[in-house]
Design a protein around this motif. Structure first.
Motif, PDB file in Angstrom:
ATOM      1  N   ILE A 160       0.836  -1.205   0.000  1.00 17.51           N
ATOM      2  CA  ILE A 160       0.000   0.000   0.000  1.00 17.51           C
ATOM      3  C   ILE A 160       0.869   1.253   0.000  1.00 17.51           C
ATOM      4  O   ILE A 160       0.628   2.210  -0.747  1.00 17.51           O
ATOM      5  CB  ILE A 160      -0.949  -0.001   1.206  1.00 17.51           C
ATOM      6  CG1 ILE A 160      -1.958  -1.152   1.074  1.00 17.51           C
ATOM      7  CG2 ILE A 160      -1.676   1.336   1.329  1.00 17.51           C
ATOM      8  CD1 ILE A 160      -2.804  -1.375   2.317  1.00 17.51           C
ATOM      9  N   ILE A 161       1.915   1.230   0.836  1.00 16.25           N
ATOM     10  CA  ILE A 161       2.837   2.370   0.883  1.00 16.25           C
ATOM     11  C   ILE A 161       3.517   2.555  -0.471  1.00 16.25           C
ATOM     12  O   ILE A 161       3.640   3.673  -0.985  1.00 16.25           O
ATOM     13  CB  ILE A 161       3.888   2.170   1.992  1.00 16.25           C
ATOM     14  CG1 ILE A 161       3.222   2.232   3.371  1.00 16.25           C
ATOM     15  CG2 ILE A 161       4.989   3.234   1.889  1.00 16.25           C
ATOM     16  CD1 ILE A 161       4.144   1.862   4.516  1.00 16.25           C
ATOM     17  N   GLY A 162       3.970   1.444  -1.066  1.00 19.85           N
ATOM     18  CA  GLY A 162       4.614   1.508  -2.369  1.00 19.85           C
ATOM     19  C   GLY A 162       3.692   2.066  -3.436  1.00 19.85           C
ATOM     20  O   GLY A 162       4.117   2.846  -4.303  1.00 19.85           O
ATOM     21  N   THR A 163       2.434   1.686  -3.381  1.00 18.04           N
ATOM     22  CA  THR A 163       1.453   2.190  -4.349  1.00 18.04           C
ATOM     23  C   THR A 163       1.247   3.697  -4.182  1.00 18.04           C
ATOM     24  O   THR A 163       1.169   4.438  -5.173  1.00 18.04           O
ATOM     25  CB  THR A 163       0.106   1.463  -4.169  1.00 18.04           C
ATOM     26  OG1 THR A 163       0.300   0.063  -4.376  1.00 18.04           O
ATOM     27  CG2 THR A 163      -0.920   1.977  -5.156  1.00 18.04           C
ATOM     28  N   GLY A 187       7.581  -5.218   0.653  1.00 19.63           N
ATOM     29  CA  GLY A 187       6.328  -4.958  -0.033  1.00 19.63           C
ATOM     30  C   GLY A 187       6.339  -3.643  -0.790  1.00 19.63           C
ATOM     31  O   GLY A 187       5.886  -3.574  -1.939  1.00 19.63           O
ATOM     32  N   ALA A 188       6.861  -2.600  -0.168  1.00 18.27           N
ATOM     33  CA  ALA A 188       6.896  -1.284  -0.799  1.00 18.27           C
ATOM     34  C   ALA A 188       7.817  -1.270  -2.012  1.00 18.27           C
ATOM     35  O   ALA A 188       7.463  -0.759  -3.085  1.00 18.27           O
ATOM     36  CB  ALA A 188       7.349  -0.226   0.212  1.00 18.27           C
ATOM     37  N   PHE A 189       9.016  -1.832  -1.854  1.00 21.63           N
ATOM     38  CA  PHE A 189      10.005  -1.864  -2.931  1.00 21.63           C
ATOM     39  C   PHE A 189       9.463  -2.600  -4.142  1.00 21.63           C
ATOM     40  O   PHE A 189       9.540  -2.121  -5.277  1.00 21.63           O
ATOM     41  CB  PHE A 189      11.280  -2.520  -2.409  1.00 21.63           C
ATOM     42  CG  PHE A 189      12.388  -2.616  -3.420  1.00 21.63           C
ATOM     43  CD1 PHE A 189      13.036  -1.481  -3.869  1.00 21.63           C
ATOM     44  CD2 PHE A 189      12.794  -3.851  -3.919  1.00 21.63           C
ATOM     45  CE1 PHE A 189      14.066  -1.557  -4.804  1.00 21.63           C
ATOM     46  CE2 PHE A 189      13.824  -3.946  -4.839  1.00 21.63           C
ATOM     47  CZ  PHE A 189      14.464  -2.797  -5.276  1.00 21.63           C
ATOM     48  N   CYS A 190       8.873  -3.774  -3.924  1.00 21.60           N
ATOM     49  CA  CYS A 190       8.388  -4.595  -5.034  1.00 21.60           C
ATOM     50  C   CYS A 190       7.152  -3.991  -5.688  1.00 21.60           C
ATOM     51  O   CYS A 190       6.970  -4.115  -6.903  1.00 21.60           O
ATOM     52  CB  CYS A 190       8.101  -6.010  -4.553  1.00 21.60           C
ATOM     53  SG  CYS A 190       9.584  -6.899  -4.018  1.00 21.60           S
ATOM     54  N   ALA A 191       6.297  -3.340  -4.896  1.00 28.53           N
ATOM     55  CA  ALA A 191       5.124  -2.683  -5.476  1.00 28.53           C
ATOM     56  C   ALA A 191       5.539  -1.545  -6.392  1.00 28.53           C
ATOM     57  O   ALA A 191       4.912  -1.317  -7.432  1.00 28.53           O
ATOM     58  CB  ALA A 191       4.215  -2.159  -4.366  1.00 28.53           C
ATOM     59  N   MET A 192       6.603  -0.832  -6.048  1.00 30.51           N
ATOM     60  CA  MET A 192       7.071   0.260  -6.899  1.00 30.51           C
ATOM     61  C   MET A 192       7.732  -0.249  -8.171  1.00 30.51           C
ATOM     62  O   MET A 192       7.728   0.412  -9.201  1.00 30.51           O
ATOM     63  CB  MET A 192       8.053   1.147  -6.124  1.00 30.51           C
ATOM     64  CG  MET A 192       7.395   2.040  -5.097  1.00 30.51           C
ATOM     65  SD  MET A 192       8.517   3.314  -4.464  1.00 30.51           S
ATOM     66  CE  MET A 192       9.635   2.302  -3.493  1.00 30.51           C
TER      67      MET A 192
END
Length: 278
Positions: A102-105, A161-166
């Motif tokens: 969610i943060i990455g998004t 999670g953030a790194f991979c979402a970005m």
């Protein structure tokens, strides 16, 4: 960009179906989600069709995550049926990975296209080095006999999670590196990492649909930053080739394959970085 012409639509679907074939094979061979293949292809395809540069990278990343929702879930379920997925790790990591996605998004929403390209290129370069210099049994070092817990787990899982979402990837490579460094067997690590991919992709996809809603310059067939036409084209092939890649992984020279793929990743990272600064 407005609606596609029929010729453009056919061209895009054919190219992305071919990308889906490659993404599925890569996912099966190396236990990753295929985003390393899908994102660069989407950049080329969408860019050639004149999509606005301000949303180009965001659309590529979001659409890649949408494809991982399907291919990752299929892969994770196949591993689960074989009893290879460590469900305790999934349960412990899930809240933090979802939070990170969610943060990455949200970061994807506020960062401009060039910044996202630079982040992607750096991440892909590091993953490329990991593949170019593989170690025996995928293990270079072990720093613990136990997986991270408590206060240590939260920042690691959230950051993952953030790194991979970005980046628009499922997180298979960094997740496997973390688990093998914590004394988990490689097959269990790959299987569990497939579950991580779903935990990243689902909230990432939904989030990109929401934050991209009403954005200017999106291609036809988009819901927010997620282009449903492109995602469907990729998934239509990747779901069939992922099992083929898994079978090939047991009969081909894994070290050589990883090095070839690593070279591809490094060259891709250089190309994306050039596009970001040019």
């Amino acid at each position: 960009m407005g609606d596609y012409s029929w010729l453009q639509l056919v061209q895009m679907v054919v190219i992305l179906m071919a990308a889906g074939l490659a993404a599925g094979l890569v996912a099966g061979l190396f236990g990753i989600g295929g985003g390393f293949v899908v994102v660069p292809v989407l950049l080329v395809v969408f860019g050639s069709f004149g999509i606005d540069q301000s949303v180009l990278m965001k659309t590529a990343v979001a659409t890649s995550l949408a494809t991982i929702c399907v291919t990752g879930a299929r892969s994770a379920y196949a591993h689960y049926k074989k009893g290879a997925v460590d469900m305790q790790i999934i349960k412990d990591w899930a809240p933090w990975i979802v939070l990170g996605a969610i943060i990455g998004t949200l970061l994807t929403r506020v960062l401009d296209g060039s910044s996202l390209k630079i982040i992607f290129s750096v991440g892909v370069f590091l993953m490329g080095l990991h593949f170019v210099f593989p170690s025996k049994n995928n293990v270079r070092f072990r720093f613990s006999a136990e997986m991270p817990q408590g206060a240590v787990l939260a920042p690691i899982a959230t950051g993952l999670g953030a790194f991979c979402a970005m980046l628009g990837i499922g997180g298979g490579t960094p997740a496997v590196m973390i688990m093998t460094a914590c004394d988990r067997k490689i097959h269990q690590a790959v299987a569990t990492a497939a579950g991580f991919g779903v935990l990243i992709a689902v909230p990432g996809t939904i989030g990109n649909m929401i934050v991209g809603w009403g954005a200017e310059g999106l291609p036809a067939g988009s819901v927010g930053y997620v282009n449903l036409i492109a995602a469907a084209a990729v998934v239509s092939m990747s779901v069939f080739t992922a099992p083929v890649g898994a079978k090939l992984a047991h009969s081909l020279d894994g070290v050589k394959l990883k090095r070839y793929f690593g070279v591809y990743l490094i060259l891709t990272s250089i190309w994306v970085f050039y596009k970001a600064v040019a």
